[in-house]
Design a protein around this motif. Structure first.
Motif, short mmCIF file in Angstrom:
data_model
loop_
_atom_site.label_atom_id
_atom_site.label_comp_id
_atom_site.label_asym_id
_atom_site.label_seq_id
_atom_site.Cartn_x
_atom_site.Cartn_y
_atom_site.Cartn_z
N ARG A 70 18.46 39.34 39.79
CA ARG A 70 19.24 40.00 40.85
C ARG A 70 18.94 39.42 42.23
O ARG A 70 19.39 39.94 43.24
CB ARG A 70 18.94 41.50 40.84
CG ARG A 70 19.44 42.24 39.59
CD ARG A 70 20.94 42.09 39.39
NE ARG A 70 21.45 42.96 38.31
CZ ARG A 70 22.69 42.91 37.85
NH1 ARG A 70 23.54 42.03 38.35
NH2 ARG A 70 23.07 43.73 36.88
N ARG B 136 22.69 36.33 35.32
CA ARG B 136 22.93 36.92 36.64
C ARG B 136 23.96 38.06 36.54
O ARG B 136 24.03 38.91 37.42
CB ARG B 136 23.40 35.86 37.64
CG ARG B 136 22.31 34.88 38.04
CD ARG B 136 22.81 33.90 39.09
NE ARG B 136 21.76 32.99 39.51
CZ ARG B 136 20.90 33.23 40.48
NH1 ARG B 136 20.98 34.37 41.16
NH2 ARG B 136 19.98 32.35 40.80
N ASP B 137 24.74 38.04 35.50
CA ASP B 137 25.75 39.05 35.24
C ASP B 137 25.47 39.59 33.83
O ASP B 137 25.32 38.81 32.88
CB ASP B 137 27.14 38.41 35.32
CG ASP B 137 28.27 39.42 35.16
OD1 ASP B 137 28.28 40.16 34.15
OD2 ASP B 137 29.16 39.46 36.02
N LEU B 138 25.40 40.91 33.70
CA LEU B 138 25.04 41.49 32.41
C LEU B 138 25.98 41.08 31.29
O LEU B 138 25.58 41.03 30.12
CB LEU B 138 25.03 43.04 32.54
CG LEU B 138 23.89 43.62 33.36
CD1 LEU B 138 24.14 45.10 33.63
CD2 LEU B 138 22.55 43.42 32.66
N ARG B 139 27.22 40.80 31.61
CA ARG B 139 28.18 40.44 30.57
C ARG B 139 27.79 39.14 29.85
O ARG B 139 28.20 38.91 28.71
CB ARG B 139 29.59 40.35 31.16
CG ARG B 139 30.16 41.71 31.52
CD ARG B 139 31.41 41.62 32.36
NE ARG B 139 31.14 41.05 33.67
CZ ARG B 139 32.01 41.05 34.68
NH1 ARG B 139 33.21 41.57 34.50
NH2 ARG B 139 31.70 40.52 35.85
N GLU B 140 26.96 38.32 30.50
CA GLU B 140 26.49 37.10 29.85
C GLU B 140 25.59 37.43 28.68
O GLU B 140 25.47 36.63 27.73
CB GLU B 140 25.74 36.23 30.86
CG GLU B 140 26.56 35.75 32.04
CD GLU B 140 25.70 35.07 33.09
OE1 GLU B 140 24.90 34.18 32.72
OE2 GLU B 140 25.79 35.44 34.27
N PHE C 74 25.95 48.06 39.54
CA PHE C 74 26.43 46.70 39.68
C PHE C 74 27.84 46.64 39.09
O PHE C 74 28.17 47.35 38.14
CB PHE C 74 25.49 45.72 38.98
CG PHE C 74 24.20 45.51 39.72
CD1 PHE C 74 24.13 44.61 40.78
CD2 PHE C 74 23.06 46.22 39.38
CE1 PHE C 74 22.95 44.43 41.49
CE2 PHE C 74 21.87 46.05 40.08
CZ PHE C 74 21.81 45.16 41.14
N PRO C 75 28.71 45.82 39.66
CA PRO C 75 30.14 45.86 39.31
C PRO C 75 30.44 45.70 37.83
O PRO C 75 31.39 46.28 37.31
CB PRO C 75 30.73 44.72 40.13
CG PRO C 75 29.79 44.54 41.28
CD PRO C 75 28.43 44.86 40.74
N GLU C 76 29.63 44.90 37.12
CA GLU C 76 29.94 44.60 35.72
C GLU C 76 29.44 45.66 34.74
O GLU C 76 29.71 45.59 33.53
CB GLU C 76 29.34 43.23 35.34
CG GLU C 76 27.83 43.23 35.09
CD GLU C 76 26.98 43.00 36.32
OE1 GLU C 76 25.82 42.59 36.16
OE2 GLU C 76 27.50 43.22 37.43
N VAL C 77 28.71 46.66 35.23
CA VAL C 77 28.05 47.61 34.33
C VAL C 77 29.03 48.38 33.44
O VAL C 77 28.82 48.48 32.22
CB VAL C 77 27.14 48.57 35.12
CG1 VAL C 77 26.67 49.74 34.25
CG2 VAL C 77 25.92 47.81 35.64
N ALA D 216 32.00 47.68 32.23
CA ALA D 216 32.55 46.81 31.19
C ALA D 216 31.47 46.39 30.20
O ALA D 216 31.73 46.29 28.99
CB ALA D 216 33.20 45.57 31.83
N PHE D 217 30.28 46.15 30.69
CA PHE D 217 29.16 45.76 29.84
C PHE D 217 28.82 46.87 28.85
O PHE D 217 28.71 46.64 27.64
CB PHE D 217 27.95 45.43 30.72
CG PHE D 217 26.66 45.24 29.98
CD1 PHE D 217 26.47 44.15 29.14
CD2 PHE D 217 25.61 46.14 30.14
CE1 PHE D 217 25.27 43.97 28.46
CE2 PHE D 217 24.42 45.97 29.48
CZ PHE D 217 24.24 44.89 28.64
#
Length: 249
Positions: A222, A238-242, A122-125, A127-128
């Motif tokens: 997801r 919905r986004d891991l960064r949250e 997933f795109p945020e992984v 950075a997370f």
């Protein structure tokens, strides 16, 4: 939170959507619609008939995974012999149900086995994970499935060296939501449950397991697995960064 327990499939790694895309394209090429749904239904039904099904259920190995697992782990030779007749039967019966050419069953089974080997994150992984490392968090992977397939996904996605500890259900003989798997991770680093968080997309396995040992739970929505009110997560994202908001908790 010192210890972050992370699920792999559909938490870090795109899984469901890849199967859907590959089967959708194979169905188009075969001239049928709904191949993903038909294959999923047939695979689940026939998988339940397998003599090792109770073991597969315990470690969280799914029917769709059985369509592309290599079963190269020592001790799984019998599954390797079982797999190809199973796969051909699944595609043949799915094509029959859809009114498609049953003679393509083996060809489609082989094509899915070959083309399903994609491992997008997933795109945020990135950075997370980097944010967690920067804060000194301990990262542990808790993933259900057969060893060779889960490690193939892990290294294929470039995450082979990302975790301080990787616990694969098929290797340790325990699968989520078994609380012993979660306690194994806690004990490995001498961390109490109040200092740990589990992040995953599966309420029945990830969230239930975390809650059973007093670990905070983050449910990642997801879009294809419904929320389960029986297992209320501490945080829904919905986004891991949250989930990084818990770093200071």
């Amino acid at each position: 939170m010192r210890l972050w327990l992370l699920d792999l499939d559909d938490t870090l790694l795109v899984d469901h959507r890849v199967s859907q895309e590959v089967l959708g394209r194979l169905g188009e090429e075969a001239g049928v619609e709904g191949l993903f749904q038909a294959v999923g239904k047939k695979a689940e039904a026939f998988f339940r008939e397998a003599p090792f099904y109770p073991w597969a259920e315990r470690i969280g190995h799914s029917a769709l995974e059985a369509l592309w697992a290599r079963y190269s782990t020592p001790g799984l030779e019998a599954l390797g012999e079982w797999a190809w007749p199973f796969r051909e039967r699944v595609f043949r019966e799915a094509l029959r149900e859809l009114g498609g050419p049953e003679g393509l069953a083996r060809e489609l089974a082989e094509a899915f086995f070959r083309e399903r080997r994609r491992y997008p994150l997933f795109p945020e992984v990135p950075a997370f994970l980097e944010a967690l490392r920067a804060k000194g968090a301990i990262l542990v992977l808790l993933t259900n499935g057969v060893p060779d397939l889960q490690r193939e996904k892990l290294f294929g996605a470039g995450l082979g060296e990302a975790f301080a500890l990787t616990l694969i259900s098929g290797e340790v003989g325990l699968g989520k939501p078994d609380p012993r798997l979660f306690r194994m991770a806690l004990c490995a680093f001498g961390v109490g449950p109040e200092e740990a968080v589990m992040v995953g997309d599966n309420p029945e396995r990830d969230i239930k397991g975390a809650l059973s040992v007093g670990v905070k739970a983050v449910w990642v929505d997801r879009g294809h697995r419904p929320k389960d009110p029986r297992y209320p997560a501490h945080l829904e994202v919905r986004d891991l960064r949250e989930a990084l908001a818990l770093l200071g908790a």
